[in-house]
Design an enzyme around this catalytic site. Structure first.
Site, PDB file in Angstrom:
ATOM      1  N   TYR A   1      37.794  42.329  28.429  1.00  0.00           N
ATOM      2  CA  TYR A   1      38.754  42.104  29.454  1.00  0.00           C
ATOM      3  C   TYR A   1      39.319  43.086  30.419  1.00  0.00           C
ATOM      4  O   TYR A   1      39.182  43.132  31.523  1.00  0.00           O
ATOM      5  CB  TYR A   1      39.921  41.405  28.926  1.00  0.00           C
TER       6      TYR A   1
ATOM      7  N   GLY B   1      46.026  39.893  25.574  1.00  0.00           N
ATOM      8  CA  GLY B   1      45.225  38.568  26.011  1.00  0.00           C
ATOM      9  C   GLY B   1      45.273  38.609  27.715  1.00  0.00           C
ATOM     10  O   GLY B   1      44.535  37.733  28.079  1.00  0.00           O
ATOM     11  N   ASP B   2      46.038  39.375  28.356  1.00  0.00           N
ATOM     12  CA  ASP B   2      46.047  39.177  29.781  1.00  0.00           C
ATOM     13  C   ASP B   2      46.240  40.805  30.420  1.00  0.00           C
ATOM     14  O   ASP B   2      47.356  41.036  31.238  1.00  0.00           O
ATOM     15  CB  ASP B   2      46.982  38.586  30.148  1.00  0.00           C
ATOM     16  N   VAL B   3      45.299  41.804  29.975  1.00  0.00           N
ATOM     17  CA  VAL B   3      45.829  43.309  30.196  1.00  0.00           C
ATOM     18  C   VAL B   3      44.980  43.587  31.702  1.00  0.00           C
ATOM     19  O   VAL B   3      43.817  43.698  31.502  1.00  0.00           O
ATOM     20  CB  VAL B   3      45.368  44.120  29.216  1.00  0.00           C
TER      21      VAL B   3
END
Length: 111
Positions: free
Chosen positions: A50, A17-19
């Site tokens: 992302y 989710g936040d790579v």
């Protein structure tokens, strides 16, 4: 057998989710750990979008991913749709400098 990348996965994948670069710990060129997760379940392409948007791992990562898991045709367009949510989140959290990013993404989608 390897899943057919043209089909939706049988089940959602666990996504970090936040790579982005500061959330990946590397030791001697190998990924040692992922930190600061914002985990949820979704289509693996969401995470790939992302990673692509923030250039977390570079082109070599996508070449290897494509060889090992496959990436369905049309991802180059879908990734722009998937990238909109984190981009809009960045506008909300970090301000207007991300408005231009969202505008460019929307332009690639014909808006």
């Amino acid at each position: 057998t390897r899943p057919d990348p043209r089909e939706s996965p049988d089940a959602p994948a666990l996504l970090h989710g936040d790579v982005w670069r500061t959330n990946v710990l590397v030791d001697l060129g190998d990924v040692a750990a992922f930190v600061d997760p914002a985990t949820y379940y979704g289509h693996p392409e969401v995470e790939l979008a992302y990673v692509d948007w923030l250039d977390t791992f570079g082109r070599t990562f996508f070449e290897r991913y494509r060889d090992r898991r496959g990436i369905a045709d049309g991802f180059d367009r879908r990734k722009n749709v998937y990238a909109l949510y984190p981009q809009l989140t960045h506008v909300r959290l970090f301000g207007g400098r991300y408005v231009d990013v969202v505008d460019r993404t929307l332009s690639t989608l014909g808006y």
